[in-house]
Design an enzyme around this catalytic site. Sequence first.
Site, PDB file in Angstrom:
ATOM      1  N   CYS A  60       0.760  -1.531   0.278  1.00  0.00           N
ATOM      2  CA  CYS A  60      -0.408  -0.259  -0.273  1.00  0.00           C
ATOM      3  C   CYS A  60       0.847   0.904   0.214  1.00  0.00           C
ATOM      4  O   CYS A  60       1.852   0.930  -1.279  1.00  0.00           O
ATOM      5  CB  CYS A  60      -0.985  -0.075   1.401  1.00  0.00           C
ATOM      6  SG  CYS A  60      -2.667   1.231   1.066  1.00  0.00           S
ATOM      7  N   SER A 115       2.328 -13.380  33.159  1.00  0.00           N
ATOM      8  CA  SER A 115       3.058 -14.023  34.052  1.00  0.00           C
ATOM      9  C   SER A 115       3.562 -15.429  34.675  1.00  0.00           C
ATOM     10  O   SER A 115       4.888 -15.876  34.807  1.00  0.00           O
ATOM     11  CB  SER A 115       2.720 -13.618  35.716  1.00  0.00           C
ATOM     12  OG  SER A 115       1.624 -13.585  36.167  1.00  0.00           O
ATOM     13  N   GLU A 157      -2.166  -9.120   4.508  1.00  0.00           N
ATOM     14  CA  GLU A 157      -2.479 -10.034   5.896  1.00  0.00           C
ATOM     15  C   GLU A 157      -3.845  -9.732   6.596  1.00  0.00           C
ATOM     16  O   GLU A 157      -3.481 -10.790   7.915  1.00  0.00           O
ATOM     17  CB  GLU A 157      -1.533  -8.885   6.513  1.00  0.00           C
ATOM     18  CG  GLU A 157      -2.365  -7.442   6.617  1.00  0.00           C
ATOM     19  CD  GLU A 157      -1.681  -6.444   5.510  1.00  0.00           C
ATOM     20  OE1 GLU A 157      -1.831  -5.065   5.898  1.00  0.00           O
ATOM     21  OE2 GLU A 157      -1.378  -7.011   4.326  1.00  0.00           O
ATOM     22  N   HIS A 192      -4.057  -5.404   0.460  1.00  0.00           N
ATOM     23  CA  HIS A 192      -3.148  -5.916   1.964  1.00  0.00           C
ATOM     24  C   HIS A 192      -3.340  -7.112   2.043  1.00  0.00           C
ATOM     25  O   HIS A 192      -4.672  -7.973   2.106  1.00  0.00           O
ATOM     26  CB  HIS A 192      -3.895  -4.830   3.144  1.00  0.00           C
ATOM     27  CG  HIS A 192      -4.263  -3.990   3.940  1.00  0.00           C
ATOM     28  ND1 HIS A 192      -2.582  -3.223   4.258  1.00  0.00           N
ATOM     29  CD2 HIS A 192      -4.433  -2.811   2.784  1.00  0.00           C
ATOM     30  CE1 HIS A 192      -2.799  -1.531   4.087  1.00  0.00           C
ATOM     31  NE2 HIS A 192      -3.256  -1.303   3.296  1.00  0.00           N
ATOM     32  N   SER A 216       0.833 -12.957  38.589  1.00  0.00           N
ATOM     33  CA  SER A 216      -0.798 -11.975  39.294  1.00  0.00           C
ATOM     34  C   SER A 216      -1.702 -13.221  38.219  1.00  0.00           C
ATOM     35  O   SER A 216      -2.609 -13.660  38.916  1.00  0.00           O
ATOM     36  CB  SER A 216      -1.233 -11.152  37.391  1.00  0.00           C
ATOM     37  OG  SER A 216      -0.566 -12.119  36.343  1.00  0.00           O
TER      38      SER A 216
END
Length: 509
Positions: A79, A226, A169, A167, A221
């Site tokens: 693009c 984590s 993607e 695009h 957490s």
Amino acid sequence: MEKTILILDFGSQYTQLIARRIRELNVYCDIYPYNAIPPLGPHIKGVVLSGSPFSVRDKDPLIPDLSGIRGKYPMLAICYGAQYLALSSGGEVMPSKIREYGRANLSYINPESELMKGVSNGSQVWMSHGDTILHVPENFCVITSTASIDIAGFQITDEPTYGIQFHPEVYHTTEGAVLLKNFVVDICGCHQSWTPESFIESTVRELREKVGDDQVVLGLSGGVDSSVAGMLLHQAIGENLHCIFVDNGLLRKDEFRKVLDSYKHMHLNVTGVDASDRFLSQLEGISDPEQKRKVIGRVFIELFEEEAKKIRNIKWLAQGTIYPDVIESRSVKGPSATIKSHHNVGGLPEHLNLKIVEPLNTLFKDEVRRVGNALGLDPLILGRHPFPGPGLAVRILGDITREKVRLLQEADHIFIDGLRKHNLYDYAWQALVVLLPIQSVGVMGDERTYENVVVLRAVTSTDGMTADWAQLPFDFLAWVSNEIINKVKGVNRVVYDISSKPPATIEWE
């Protein structure tokens, strides 16, 4: 150093999606701003230029320095990137007569093009641009067209340099994965070897080299990030990892006990700290959401420091930072001006003089889950919906009291447990209950009531950047509403949030 595809970001909303699609091919890639190109070298196998909300015809266009890239590395310009290549090489780019946004179909494909190999004539693509390439220099070869755009794609002769105006993607480009694989694997020569297992192996090795025999502290957490960080570090350094899991009084019902039990089964060295009274007393009378976050962050840091000081010779602070956080910090637009304060340990390193280790800072959220699955992470944690650092504090609108926390925990437990029982938990990317700071009239038995209102919120998403409201079955919502009103004393009205993100956010505060 990992072999990589370098993505240069011009501010497109789709830039992270380019990276995700390439990584789905088991190829590593990294995103940098167009004006902050990292050191180049043999570890870079190819370069992608992203799209942009800006125009190459702007007074001050975004101009990358491609002198070290063009002709030296394979390049795919999407693009804005394609329009920049055409214009800067002597071509003509003008505003589209009709704004090209949405679905289109390829009407011509050059059969000799390596980039377009295997892409079907008539294949659907997604356009999103206000400018069009009208003419290209003689050394540019057109490789694909649509009914309305003659130069939908090009290659520069005798260079592995390509440009496309659609695009590949996005989901709506139905054979975009074929095109990206052609570029990444065939043209760039990348091996599809970047898997969760290879990531674990290389990361554990790097952690051992980096940390050595030093002691590391990690704030858990109960969430995926984590926990996966903890498991990776545990594989690398074993008992030299010290985890701290804090109950701030704003977790879900019974969550402190359940999560601690899960960590025991994972053989992590965890200290559980029940500090609910300390947090709730500090939050008394505070209604502003940003102030709530700051109080929780401050108390957490104080508490974490106290616990960390009990461990001898701590040298490192581990954090579950993931890749989108890294991208945001070095964004082409700069860090967001209105980033919310979160319950994190960002203030700890300077104060405790600890070095930082972030084993997940190259992974997207879905990749973290795949790594966690490969590590054997407890399904209770692996499939857990995102949960805000400040916990229920940002789901209680207004001031926080112990009674409000109890009420919300009970309502939330009925909703989340109901989703699990009815096999709807995994359908929702995130689900939660919000307690509103209002009361409404109701009738229970023969008595008039004036009690609290709760909101059910459930969304579907892939990464939380955008989200649709989850279309939960009406009979399920009716059941949840009855359960909450009948079993949670103090609630007489349940409503369902059908807002999408954007314009709304997933959380209410």
